[in-house]
Design a protein around this motif. Structure first.
Motif, PDB file in Angstrom:
ATOM      1  N   ALA A 114       0.712  -1.355   0.112  1.00  0.00           N
ATOM      2  CA  ALA A 114       0.350   0.079  -0.593  1.00  0.00           C
ATOM      3  C   ALA A 114       0.127   1.209  -0.306  1.00  0.00           C
ATOM      4  CB  ALA A 114      -1.073   0.036   1.206  1.00  0.00           C
ATOM      5  N   ASP A 115       1.874   0.991   0.867  1.00  0.00           N
ATOM      6  CA  ASP A 115       2.780   2.501   0.615  1.00  0.00           C
ATOM      7  C   ASP A 115       3.633   2.500  -0.445  1.00  0.00           C
ATOM      8  OD1 ASP A 115       2.200   2.618   3.521  1.00  0.00           O
ATOM      9  OD2 ASP A 115       3.856   1.732   3.764  1.00  0.00           O
ATOM     10  N   ARG A 116       4.130   1.069  -0.862  1.00  0.00           N
ATOM     11  CA  ARG A 116       4.690   1.836  -2.366  1.00  0.00           C
ATOM     12  C   ARG A 116       3.684   2.019  -2.996  1.00  0.00           C
ATOM     13  NH1 ARG A 116       6.326  -3.340  -2.496  1.00  0.00           N
ATOM     14  NH2 ARG A 116       5.262  -3.938  -4.024  1.00  0.00           N
ATOM     15  N   THR A 117       2.471   1.479  -3.410  1.00  0.00           N
ATOM     16  CA  THR A 117       1.562   1.875  -4.489  1.00  0.00           C
ATOM     17  C   THR A 117       1.352   3.548  -4.572  1.00  0.00           C
ATOM     18  OG1 THR A 117       0.673  -0.533  -5.115  1.00  0.00           O
ATOM     19  CG2 THR A 117      -0.633   1.590  -5.743  1.00  0.00           C
ATOM     20  N   LEU A 120       4.473   5.529  -5.539  1.00  0.00           N
ATOM     21  CA  LEU A 120       5.208   5.433  -6.962  1.00  0.00           C
ATOM     22  C   LEU A 120       3.371   6.322  -7.501  1.00  0.00           C
ATOM     23  CD1 LEU A 120       5.903   1.062  -7.506  1.00  0.00           C
ATOM     24  CD2 LEU A 120       7.189   3.561  -7.696  1.00  0.00           C
ATOM     25  N   LYS A 121       2.083   6.032  -6.679  1.00  0.00           N
ATOM     26  CA  LYS A 121       0.995   6.668  -8.193  1.00  0.00           C
ATOM     27  C   LYS A 121       1.766   8.567  -7.353  1.00  0.00           C
ATOM     28  CE  LYS A 121      -2.767   5.281  -7.617  1.00  0.00           C
ATOM     29  NZ  LYS A 121      -4.345   4.620  -7.468  1.00  0.00           N
ATOM     30  N   GLU A 122       1.224   8.586  -6.710  1.00  0.00           N
ATOM     31  CA  GLU A 122       2.504   9.540  -6.264  1.00  0.00           C
ATOM     32  C   GLU A 122       3.486  11.030  -7.445  1.00  0.00           C
ATOM     33  OE1 GLU A 122       3.733  13.311  -3.118  1.00  0.00           O
ATOM     34  OE2 GLU A 122       4.170  10.926  -2.430  1.00  0.00           O
ATOM     35  N   THR A 123       4.664   9.345  -7.696  1.00  0.00           N
ATOM     36  CA  THR A 123       5.585  10.198  -8.676  1.00  0.00           C
ATOM     37  C   THR A 123       4.584  10.329  -9.978  1.00  0.00           C
ATOM     38  OG1 THR A 123       6.985   9.357  -6.299  1.00  0.00           O
ATOM     39  CG2 THR A 123       8.007   9.780  -8.903  1.00  0.00           C
ATOM     40  N   PHE A 124       4.612   8.957 -10.011  1.00  0.00           N
ATOM     41  CA  PHE A 124       4.473   8.533 -11.809  1.00  0.00           C
ATOM     42  C   PHE A 124       2.886   9.103 -12.294  1.00  0.00           C
ATOM     43  CE2 PHE A 124       8.091   6.219 -10.489  1.00  0.00           C
ATOM     44  CZ  PHE A 124       9.329   6.362 -11.576  1.00  0.00           C
ATOM     45  N   SER A 125       1.658   9.149 -11.382  1.00  0.00           N
ATOM     46  CA  SER A 125       0.547   9.166 -12.366  1.00  0.00           C
ATOM     47  C   SER A 125       0.405  10.604 -12.887  1.00  0.00           C
ATOM     48  CB  SER A 125      -0.550   8.999 -10.820  1.00  0.00           C
ATOM     49  OG  SER A 125      -1.624   9.298 -11.970  1.00  0.00           O
ATOM     50  N   MET A 126       0.181  10.540 -14.000  1.00  0.00           N
ATOM     51  CA  MET A 126      -0.137  12.047 -14.707  1.00  0.00           C
ATOM     52  C   MET A 126      -1.486  12.687 -14.401  1.00  0.00           C
ATOM     53  SD  MET A 126       2.583  12.118 -16.855  1.00  0.00           S
ATOM     54  CE  MET A 126       2.310  13.594 -18.500  1.00  0.00           C
ATOM     55  N   PHE A 132       5.727  11.924 -13.506  1.00  0.00           N
ATOM     56  CA  PHE A 132       7.449  10.967 -13.987  1.00  0.00           C
ATOM     57  C   PHE A 132       7.371  10.626 -14.707  1.00  0.00           C
ATOM     58  CE2 PHE A 132      10.490  11.703  -9.780  1.00  0.00           C
ATOM     59  CZ  PHE A 132       9.670  13.120  -9.268  1.00  0.00           C
ATOM     60  N   SER A 133       8.496  10.525 -16.109  1.00  0.00           N
ATOM     61  CA  SER A 133       7.706   9.629 -16.965  1.00  0.00           C
ATOM     62  C   SER A 133       9.057   9.069 -17.618  1.00  0.00           C
ATOM     63  CB  SER A 133       7.125  10.549 -18.467  1.00  0.00           C
ATOM     64  OG  SER A 133       7.982  11.860 -18.833  1.00  0.00           O
ATOM     65  N   TYR A 134      10.036   9.083 -17.377  1.00  0.00           N
ATOM     66  CA  TYR A 134      11.504   8.511 -17.755  1.00  0.00           C
ATOM     67  C   TYR A 134      11.722   8.374 -16.460  1.00  0.00           C
ATOM     68  CZ  TYR A 134      14.767   9.534 -22.040  1.00  0.00           C
ATOM     69  OH  TYR A 134      15.011   9.155 -23.265  1.00  0.00           O
ATOM     70  N   ILE A 135      12.270   7.282 -17.024  1.00  0.00           N
ATOM     71  CA  ILE A 135      13.502   5.822 -16.051  1.00  0.00           C
ATOM     72  C   ILE A 135      14.868   5.515 -17.469  1.00  0.00           C
ATOM     73  CG2 ILE A 135      11.614   5.691 -14.309  1.00  0.00           C
ATOM     74  CD1 ILE A 135      12.028   2.969 -15.789  1.00  0.00           C
ATOM     75  N   ARG A 136      15.686   5.333 -16.298  1.00  0.00           N
ATOM     76  CA  ARG A 136      16.580   4.758 -16.893  1.00  0.00           C
ATOM     77  C   ARG A 136      17.501   3.471 -15.908  1.00  0.00           C
ATOM     78  NH1 ARG A 136      23.265   6.345 -16.266  1.00  0.00           N
ATOM     79  NH2 ARG A 136      24.366   5.596 -18.130  1.00  0.00           N
ATOM     80  N   VAL A 137      17.502   2.398 -16.629  1.00  0.00           N
ATOM     81  CA  VAL A 137      17.639   1.518 -16.319  1.00  0.00           C
ATOM     82  C   VAL A 137      18.898   0.576 -16.632  1.00  0.00           C
ATOM     83  CG1 VAL A 137      16.815  -1.125 -15.489  1.00  0.00           C
ATOM     84  CG2 VAL A 137      15.226   0.574 -16.094  1.00  0.00           C
ATOM     85  N   PRO A 138      19.771  -0.064 -15.707  1.00  0.00           N
ATOM     86  CA  PRO A 138      20.954  -0.959 -15.926  1.00  0.00           C
ATOM     87  C   PRO A 138      20.621  -2.052 -17.291  1.00  0.00           C
ATOM     88  CG  PRO A 138      20.919  -0.060 -14.103  1.00  0.00           C
ATOM     89  CD  PRO A 138      19.187   0.206 -14.430  1.00  0.00           C
ATOM     90  N   ILE A 177       5.574   1.045 -11.846  1.00  0.00           N
ATOM     91  CA  ILE A 177       5.385   1.638 -12.283  1.00  0.00           C
ATOM     92  C   ILE A 177       3.925   1.663 -14.164  1.00  0.00           C
ATOM     93  CG2 ILE A 177       6.857   3.538 -13.402  1.00  0.00           C
ATOM     94  CD1 ILE A 177       8.803   2.771 -11.841  1.00  0.00           C
ATOM     95  N   LEU A 178       4.209   0.923 -14.960  1.00  0.00           N
ATOM     96  CA  LEU A 178       3.830   1.608 -16.603  1.00  0.00           C
ATOM     97  C   LEU A 178       2.357   0.841 -16.119  1.00  0.00           C
ATOM     98  CD1 LEU A 178       6.128  -1.043 -18.263  1.00  0.00           C
ATOM     99  CD2 LEU A 178       5.620   1.552 -18.555  1.00  0.00           C
ATOM    100  N   ALA A 179       1.596   0.280 -14.823  1.00  0.00           N
ATOM    101  CA  ALA A 179       0.594   0.199 -14.753  1.00  0.00           C
ATOM    102  C   ALA A 179      -0.019   1.154 -14.015  1.00  0.00           C
ATOM    103  CB  ALA A 179       0.406  -1.210 -13.647  1.00  0.00           C
ATOM    104  N   ILE A 180       0.273   2.282 -14.041  1.00  0.00           N
ATOM    105  CA  ILE A 180       0.155   3.931 -13.147  1.00  0.00           C
ATOM    106  C   ILE A 180       0.514   4.151 -14.135  1.00  0.00           C
ATOM    107  CG2 ILE A 180       0.805   5.944 -11.592  1.00  0.00           C
ATOM    108  CD1 ILE A 180       1.506   3.408  -9.495  1.00  0.00           C
ATOM    109  N   ASN A 181       1.204   4.426 -14.948  1.00  0.00           N
ATOM    110  CA  ASN A 181       1.901   5.665 -15.881  1.00  0.00           C
ATOM    111  C   ASN A 181       2.161   4.767 -17.689  1.00  0.00           C
ATOM    112  OD1 ASN A 181       2.722   7.190 -18.601  1.00  0.00           O
ATOM    113  ND2 ASN A 181       3.607   8.784 -16.845  1.00  0.00           N
ATOM    114  N   PRO A 182       1.057   4.295 -17.973  1.00  0.00           N
ATOM    115  CA  PRO A 182       1.973   3.627 -19.430  1.00  0.00           C
ATOM    116  C   PRO A 182       2.757   4.670 -21.107  1.00  0.00           C
ATOM    117  CG  PRO A 182      -0.824   3.384 -19.003  1.00  0.00           C
ATOM    118  CD  PRO A 182      -0.096   4.021 -18.054  1.00  0.00           C
TER     119      PRO A 182
END
Length: 509
Positions: A114-117, A120-126, A132-138, A177-182
């Motif tokens: 619940a805390d993570r969701t 993540l919603k606060e951060t990535f939802s449009m 937030f809409s761009y991430i970098r992944v190793p 994250i994609l479920a929040i911001n496709p």
């Protein structure tokens, strides 16, 4: 009397009144988290338009504080007017965000669901967050992995396989994250090729069985290009499209625990004979950004303006969308130098880290916003955007209170902060980097175009945007030690603003 005025000012801020707008407007109560509200929630008419705004000051008397004011129709005749210039267009915006490393994903998964969701919603939802809409992944390990590894440590591409870091940490978090911001964009960067592909130098070509330093053996250009394809396809099978890759993280730095040198001559050859053709053969539309390192090219004489040298080769250039940069050396103005030399190529900013070294030393994370908000807003958010970058991605979305977890072989990472830190008591502490992303991403939407302004005020820095939906976005940094009053106008609407002293204020209307 002066003390009473200060107390009243703080009280009004705490009550979330529209301190920066028309004093006759109804007060707007911000969401508890300071997140976005629905556009034009105040009820527009022919005679008024609602302007959404968010304010932060280093002392947090305003703390991502959401409010609104009313714009009036018509042009401004006021002497002090900042005018939006939609005909004066610059680069398109791809987005803004932070890196999801193994460490960031692991920390997120420590949080209750619940805390993570909620975070993540606060951060990535449009619509319910900061967008937030761009991430970098190793691609494989980074210096924020538990161990050094690649996805193909046993020789032969038939042995390519995702590891626990991808399957148990990165992929589950990115899918949430994609479920929040496709429409999330994902950029991948490797820290090293598999060791069996590495050589000690490009003359002797002797095997180099080390994670740190070395070079890619030219005979493996095609295989290493295929390695990228296998990584992209593996993530896509998990529902994660890959928007872009860089051939090598920090190609002029052989000192990370996992690292590999790739001078421009070699990156050119790898792109045109390995990476580019392999992406094409696989039918992938993934962009390639070259370089991915510092503005000053680490002061290596023959590597100056690294991307331009690669662009000179038409066979390599045809595969390259543009160049990526970090800010651990040099000046952000280098982006404009590169843009002017190659205006058809894109630019993106892919890494910066905040930590004890630039924050007063000895774990001052709790004071990070007060120390770093204004400087990072100027240098990164406005600096990169106003120098043609299509977005900025900062390092490590979430670290723990001990600045990790990080590679035990890399001592350089022990004093860095996350964009946010997960504290031992389970709460999230937002650092300055989170604030500058939030202030930018909440008003400059993916697909926006940066536009010009006229009538800029002294010591007030700005970036202005025309969004795909026709709305305007404006980010202002007041560097003055006093509040500043002026009018903002777009030709159809106008509204007065008061910027608090030493503040960041974002507008959308």
């Amino acid at each position: 009397m002066k003390d009473k005025k200060v107390i009243l000012s703080v009280f009004l801020a705490a009550m979330s009144l529209v301190a920066c707008g028309d004093k006759n407007d109804d007060p707007v109560t911000p969401p508890s988290s300071g997140m976005q509200t629905p556009d034009n929630g105040g009820g527009d008419t022919d005679n008024t338009k609602t302007v959404w705004m968010m304010t932060t000051t280093p002392n947090k008397s305003y703390d991502l504080t959401v409010s609104s004011l009313k714009a009036q129709p018509g042009s401004s005749m006021a002497t002090k007017t900042m005018k939006m210039n939609p005909a004066d267009q610059f680069q398109e915006i791809d987005g803004f965000g932070s890196a999801i490393t193994g460490a960031a994903a692991e920390n997120l998964l420590k949080m209750p669901q619940a805390d993570r969701t909620k975070f993540l919603k606060e951060t990535f939802s449009m619509t319910e967050g900061y967008g937030f809409s761009y991430i970098r992944v190793p691609i494989g390990c980074s210096d924020f992995s538990r161990t050094e590894y690649t996805l193909n440590d046993k020789e032969g591409l038939e042995n390519f396989s995702l590891t626990k870091e991808e399957t148990d940490y990165l992929i589950p978090v990115i899918k949430e994250i994609l479920a929040i911001n496709p429409n999330l964009k994902v950029l991948g960067s490797p820290w090293t090729a598999p060791r069996w592909m590495k050589v000690n130098n490009l003359q002797d070509l002797q095997p180099y069985n080390s994670w740190t330093g070395g070079y890619l053996n030219p005979k493996y250009y095609s295989d290493y290009g295929k390695y990228f394809v296998l990584w992209i396809q593996a993530f896509e099978r998990n529902g994660i499209p890959i928007y872009a890759v860089t051939p090598q993280n920090e190609p002029l730095n052989p000192g990370n625990s996992a690292s590999m040198l790739m001078p421009w001559q070699q990156e050119r050859d790898f792109i045109k004979t390995g990476l580019g053709p392999q992406l094409d053969e696989a039918g992938l539309g993934t962009k390639i950004y070259c370089f991915d390192h510092n503005y000053n090219y680490d002061n290596v004489a023959d590597q100056m303006q690294y991307p331009l040298k690669i662009y000179e080769d038409p066979e390599a250039s045809k595969y390259i969308a543009g160049a990526a940069y970090h800010n651990y050396g040099g000046n952000v103005s280098e982006l404009t130098v590169i843009h002017k030399a190659a205006p058809s190529k894109e630019l993106v900013f892919t890494e910066s880290t905040d930590g004890e070294w630039n924050d007063g030393g000895q774990d001052k994370a709790s004071e990070n916003v007060s120390r770093r908000l204004l400087s990072t807003m100027e240098d990164i958010a406005l600096g990169t955007t106003n120098n043609w970058s299509r977005g900025f991605i900062l390092w490590n979305l979430v670290l723990d209170e001990a600045h990790g977890p990080f590679s035990p072989a890399d001592g350089s990472c022990k004093t860095g902060y996350g964009t946010v830190d997960l504290l031992n008591n389970g709460t999230i502490r937002k650092n300055a980097y989170y604030y500058i992303i939030a202030h930018t991403s909440s008003v400059a939407l993916p697909g926006a175009v940066r536009i010009g302004t006229t009538g800029n005020q002294a010591n007030v820095l700005s970036s202005a945007f025309l969004n795909p939906d026709g709305s305007y976005g404006l980010v202002l940094l007041n560097k003055n030690s006093e509040s500043v009053d002026f009018t903002v106008a777009d030709g159809d609407w106008k509204f007065p603003v008061t910027l608090p002293a030493n503040s960041v204020v974002s507008f959308k209307w």
